[in-house]
Scaffold this active site. Structure first.
Site, PDB file in Angstrom:
ATOM      1  N   GLY A 153      22.015  -0.256 -10.317  1.00  0.00           N
ATOM      2  CA  GLY A 153      20.687  -0.803 -10.577  1.00  0.00           C
ATOM      3  C   GLY A 153      20.375  -1.008 -12.032  1.00  0.00           C
ATOM      4  O   GLY A 153      19.415  -1.717 -12.378  1.00  0.00           O
ATOM      5  N   ARG A 154      21.173  -0.400 -12.922  1.00  0.00           N
ATOM      6  CA  ARG A 154      20.945  -0.583 -14.364  1.00  0.00           C
ATOM      7  C   ARG A 154      22.260  -0.526 -15.124  1.00  0.00           C
ATOM      8  O   ARG A 154      22.303  -0.126 -16.289  1.00  0.00           O
ATOM      9  CB  ARG A 154      19.977   0.478 -14.903  1.00  0.00           C
ATOM     10  CG  ARG A 154      20.381   1.916 -14.606  1.00  0.00           C
ATOM     11  CD  ARG A 154      19.412   2.882 -15.250  1.00  0.00           C
ATOM     12  NE  ARG A 154      19.737   4.263 -14.929  1.00  0.00           N
ATOM     13  CZ  ARG A 154      19.172   5.317 -15.510  1.00  0.00           C
ATOM     14  NH1 ARG A 154      18.259   5.128 -16.447  1.00  0.00           N
ATOM     15  NH2 ARG A 154      19.507   6.545 -15.163  1.00  0.00           N
ATOM     16  N   LYS A 166      25.533   1.033 -19.340  1.00  0.00           N
ATOM     17  CA  LYS A 166      24.474   1.677 -18.573  1.00  0.00           C
ATOM     18  C   LYS A 166      23.161   1.536 -19.333  1.00  0.00           C
ATOM     19  O   LYS A 166      23.068   1.942 -20.496  1.00  0.00           O
ATOM     20  CB  LYS A 166      24.779   3.153 -18.336  1.00  0.00           C
ATOM     21  CG  LYS A 166      23.717   3.867 -17.508  1.00  0.00           C
ATOM     22  CD  LYS A 166      24.099   5.307 -17.229  1.00  0.00           C
ATOM     23  CE  LYS A 166      23.033   6.024 -16.416  1.00  0.00           C
ATOM     24  NZ  LYS A 166      23.393   7.434 -16.147  1.00  0.00           N
ATOM     25  N   ASP A 173      13.455  -0.675 -13.685  1.00  0.00           N
ATOM     26  CA  ASP A 173      13.379  -1.706 -14.720  1.00  0.00           C
ATOM     27  C   ASP A 173      14.742  -2.038 -15.304  1.00  0.00           C
ATOM     28  O   ASP A 173      14.850  -2.861 -16.223  1.00  0.00           O
ATOM     29  CB  ASP A 173      12.418  -1.282 -15.839  1.00  0.00           C
ATOM     30  CG  ASP A 173      12.786   0.066 -16.466  1.00  0.00           C
ATOM     31  OD1 ASP A 173      13.936   0.520 -16.279  1.00  0.00           O
ATOM     32  OD2 ASP A 173      11.924   0.661 -17.139  1.00  0.00           O
ATOM     33  N   ARG A 176      30.271   3.122 -21.177  1.00  0.00           N
ATOM     34  CA  ARG A 176      31.062   4.142 -20.498  1.00  0.00           C
ATOM     35  C   ARG A 176      32.404   3.541 -20.077  1.00  0.00           C
ATOM     36  O   ARG A 176      32.485   2.353 -19.741  1.00  0.00           O
ATOM     37  CB  ARG A 176      30.340   4.662 -19.259  1.00  0.00           C
ATOM     38  CG  ARG A 176      28.870   4.963 -19.469  1.00  0.00           C
ATOM     39  CD  ARG A 176      28.255   5.706 -18.299  1.00  0.00           C
ATOM     40  NE  ARG A 176      28.221   4.936 -17.062  1.00  0.00           N
ATOM     41  CZ  ARG A 176      27.682   5.392 -15.930  1.00  0.00           C
ATOM     42  NH1 ARG A 176      27.150   6.609 -15.904  1.00  0.00           N
ATOM     43  NH2 ARG A 176      27.666   4.649 -14.836  1.00  0.00           N
ATOM     44  N   ARG A 225      33.109   5.102  -5.765  1.00  0.00           N
ATOM     45  CA  ARG A 225      32.614   6.409  -5.352  1.00  0.00           C
ATOM     46  C   ARG A 225      32.556   6.463  -3.831  1.00  0.00           C
ATOM     47  O   ARG A 225      32.806   5.466  -3.148  1.00  0.00           O
ATOM     48  CB  ARG A 225      31.257   6.673  -5.993  1.00  0.00           C
ATOM     49  CG  ARG A 225      30.257   5.654  -5.597  1.00  0.00           C
ATOM     50  CD  ARG A 225      29.344   5.046  -6.648  1.00  0.00           C
ATOM     51  NE  ARG A 225      29.772   4.805  -7.977  1.00  0.00           N
ATOM     52  CZ  ARG A 225      29.050   5.115  -9.054  1.00  0.00           C
ATOM     53  NH1 ARG A 225      27.885   5.696  -8.922  1.00  0.00           N
ATOM     54  NH2 ARG A 225      29.465   4.823 -10.254  1.00  0.00           N
ATOM     55  N   ASP A 263      26.699   9.026  -3.729  1.00  0.00           N
ATOM     56  CA  ASP A 263      26.819   7.879  -4.628  1.00  0.00           C
ATOM     57  C   ASP A 263      27.166   8.300  -6.050  1.00  0.00           C
ATOM     58  O   ASP A 263      27.419   7.436  -6.901  1.00  0.00           O
ATOM     59  CB  ASP A 263      25.530   7.047  -4.630  1.00  0.00           C
ATOM     60  CG  ASP A 263      24.302   7.876  -4.976  1.00  0.00           C
ATOM     61  OD1 ASP A 263      23.929   8.745  -4.169  1.00  0.00           O
ATOM     62  OD2 ASP A 263      23.712   7.649  -6.056  1.00  0.00           O
ATOM     63  N   ASN A 264      27.195   9.600  -6.318  1.00  0.00           N
ATOM     64  CA  ASN A 264      27.583  10.105  -7.638  1.00  0.00           C
ATOM     65  C   ASN A 264      28.920  10.840  -7.601  1.00  0.00           C
ATOM     66  O   ASN A 264      29.291  11.464  -8.590  1.00  0.00           O
ATOM     67  CB  ASN A 264      26.517  11.071  -8.177  1.00  0.00           C
ATOM     68  CG  ASN A 264      25.182  10.397  -8.398  1.00  0.00           C
ATOM     69  OD1 ASN A 264      25.128   9.237  -8.771  1.00  0.00           O
ATOM     70  ND2 ASN A 264      24.096  11.108  -8.139  1.00  0.00           N
ATOM     71  N   ASP A 274      28.252   9.801 -13.807  1.00  0.00           N
ATOM     72  CA  ASP A 274      26.802   9.697 -13.618  1.00  0.00           C
ATOM     73  C   ASP A 274      26.066  10.962 -14.056  1.00  0.00           C
ATOM     74  O   ASP A 274      25.465  11.677 -13.254  1.00  0.00           O
ATOM     75  CB  ASP A 274      26.480   9.368 -12.156  1.00  0.00           C
ATOM     76  CG  ASP A 274      26.953   7.982 -11.759  1.00  0.00           C
ATOM     77  OD1 ASP A 274      27.369   7.227 -12.658  1.00  0.00           O
ATOM     78  OD2 ASP A 274      26.912   7.648 -10.563  1.00  0.00           O
TER      79      ASP A 274
END
Length: 623
Positions: free
Chosen positions: A196-197, A217, A229, A287, A294, A364-365, A374
């Site tokens: 998402g970001r 990221k 956002d 990163r 994942r 998801d991590n 993450d």
């Protein structure tokens, strides 16, 4: 069937002691029998090498830099001068490519960048959103730039570099991608999540022939931004930069941080989740990792019924990142699963050995390559406390440090559920049996790690009790976890025997106030006598190599954050090149962990039951 049989793994002991471990565990506390050859592992009468496949290594020599899994480790073998001669001095001669991913895996046919439900793809093409204000480079990792990305440090001083790492510029050959994945968050299926970001800006193949995926990221919105956002803020970005590099220097498999930029763009955040929004500055971390896939990458496809795409993605992951697994083998998904089970157990054990709590262990991590990714509300435990929770929003304490092994089991079970549609009944039975061996793998690594932290050689029936006894005393006296083991590495046996702890060993002095401390010291010194051909100086040398003096404690990170918010980036601006000896930056130390022997378990056998204090304290809850 596994291919190759040549992967460098580390030989370390296993994870943490929290209260209420054993009464809730339904598996035997087992041990592994170590040998130097590798016969097949027999499970349910079927030959299956994969459960222990990732223990393979070629001969490990001398002072091995432990705890780096080869799949996320740079491998600079040339001398410094040779490396320097081959570094790139301009981004004009440096390229990225996304072809390796998009040539095989489908991308979203919708090219517009707006939030939506995405189907039948693995990636969406999405370009970063540049900052509107001035952008400032505040930190780079010299080692990542030079040893992984082949870039001379001087490149970081150019405007092209700042534009690249802030999302303002895309280099030739790059097609930025946002990854589609789902996940179980705090135990509940959350459906589509995704990057998402974050933007994967390409893959770089360095001079060692290693492929590294570069991801920004905080670089803007994607189709997976939901209500966000697309931005990251200085505070959290700084913590991620520091911690990923700190974990690397501690020897924990992890993604790496190449750079950190900060802007003057305003980003609104509710730091304490109490409804009070505050202005913060937008930031971006570059990163790098061998892969960002994942568990949730597979879960979303199973939950959406996209089984052909699930098979395609799994075969790609196996082909690219699991060289020991033959992608043409009918049992390849079982072999893949067994390696992920093994390496997840090893990773969590390593977390525990340094007192690290991830904070948000959602599926998801959790990396399929078993590296730490993450970094969010993480924390390093200070006073020993198995209930330590770094995440203030974790009201149910689901991700407390003493529960991380159990969460690993939960997440692996969700991975198995994602794989199940591709498995036949016999393969499902095999995979279920493999998952049941997870506690054995975890406990074995935990025991080995903590024996090394205590300088113990060989085997003794009382080792589990000795470890548990010490942790019990640490918990009761609220002793500092890191410094207790470090000071045990520095104090002499004669000083311990006298039970007069010098003031400089303040953590041990705190424990010594407990009435049972003399009993533990007596047991410990008696056990040290059984170390064959050992001396006190050798013990201390061995222990200081595995017990760091510093970890990234919260007050250290907070000190760097507070200074950074005043535009003082002195505490983390440039990370030193690592060498064979210990190196310290402003607030980190590099701990070189010694490998005593190559360890290859030919089979899993039932071991002794947990007894005494080990049974009372329990090593955690796995269900």
């Amino acid at each position: 069937m596994l291919r190759g049989a040549r992967r460098t793994v580390l030989n370390f002991p296993s994870p943490f002691l929290g209260e209420n471990w054993t009464q809730r565990i339904k598996f035997p506390f087992c041990c592994l029998i170590w040998r130097l050859q590798f016969p097949p592992l027999l499970l349910l009468g079927v030959t299956c090498h994969a459960v222990v496949g990732s223990l393979w290594r070629p001969s490990l020599q001398g002072n091995a830099n432990l705890l780096h899994l080869s799949r996320n480790r740079s491998n600079p073998e040339q001398g410094y001068c040779e490396r320097g001669a081959r570094l790139v001095s301009s981004l004009d001669f440096w390229t990225l490519s996304s072809e390796n991913l998009i040539a095989v895996l489908p991308t979203d046919p919708v090219k517009e960048n707006y939030v939506r439900k995405v189907k039948n793809c693995v990636f969406s093409i999405a370009f970063p959103t540049p900052f509107q204000s001035r952008v400032r480079l505040v930190a780079v990792s010299k080692e990542v730039l030079e040893d992984i990305l082949d870039l001379d440090l001087s490149v970081s001083e150019t405007d092209d570099f700042i534009q690249l790492v802030s999302g303002g510029k895309i280099v030739f050959g790059s097609i930025p991608l946002a990854h589609r994945y789902g996940g179980h968050q705090f135990g509940i299926w959350a459906d589509q999540l995704g990057d998402g970001r974050a933007h994967l800006i390409g893959i770089y193949m360095n001079r060692q022939g290693e492929k590294w995926e570069l991801q920004l990221k905080g670089s803007g919105k994607t189709p997976y931004s939901r209500n966000g956002d697309g931005r990251a803020i200085l505070r959290s970005s700084l913590r991620e930069f520091l911690c990923s590099e700190a974990m690397h220097y501690l020897g924990i498999p992890t993604s790496r941080a190449a750079s950190l930029v900060v802007s003057d763009d305003v980003v609104w955040r509710d730091q304490f989740y109490n409804g009070n929004l505050a202005k913060e500055r937008g930031a971006v971390v570059l990163r790098v990792a061998k892969s960002w896939f994942r568990i949730g990458s597979l879960e979303i496809l199973t939950h959406s019924g996209e089984l052909d795409l699930l098979r395609m993605l799994l075969d790609f992951i196996i082909q690219e990142y699991f060289p020991l697994v033959d992608v043409k083998e009918p049992n390849r998904y079982v072999d893949f699963f067994s390696i992920v089970v093994f390496e997840t157990a090893q990773l969590i054990a390593l977390w525990m050995s340094v007192g690290f709590a991830h904070g948000v262990c959602n599926t998801d991590n959790f990396s399929l390559l078993s590296i730490t990714i993450d970094y969010g509300p993480f924390g390093f435990m200070e006073a020993y406390n198995p209930d330590f929770v770094p995440n203030t929003s974790d009201d149910e304490r689901r991700y407390k440090i003493g529960n991380q092994a159990n969460i690993g089991m939960f997440n692996l079970n969700k991975l198995l559920q994602a794989l199940n549609p591709l498995l036949n009944p016999r393969q499902k039975q095999l995979a279920t049996q493999i998952l049941k061996e997870y506690p054995v793998l975890y406990y074995t690594r935990f025991r080995e790690l903590f024996k090394a932290k205590l300088g113990l050689l060989g085997k003794s029936e009382g080792d589990d009790d000795l470890i548990a006894f010490l942790l019990h005393l640490m918990e009761k006296t609220e002793a500092d976890f890191t410094m207790t083991f470090r000071q045990l590495s520095e104090i002499t046996q004669s000083q311990l025997q006298e039970l007069v702890i010098p003031q400089e060993f303040w953590a041990l002095k705190m424990i010594s106030k407990h009435k049972l401390f003399p009993a533990w010291v007596s047991q410990y010194l008696s056990r040290l006598k059984s170390n064959i051909s050992d001396s006190d100086s050798e013990r201390r040398k061995r222990m200081t190599a595995v017990n760091p003096r510093y970890v990234l404690k919260n007050w250290m990170a907070e000190s760097a954050v507070q200074k950074a918010e005043r535009n003082d980036f002195s505490e983390f601006k440039l990370f030193p090149r690592s060498t064979s000896c210990s190196k310290f930056s402003a607030i980190l130390s590099r701990s070189t962990l010694q490998l005593r022997e190559q360890a290859i378990p030919p089979q899993l056998l039932p071991g002794p039951e947990i007894s005494g204090l080990a049974a009372h304290l329990n090593l955690g809850q796995i269900n």
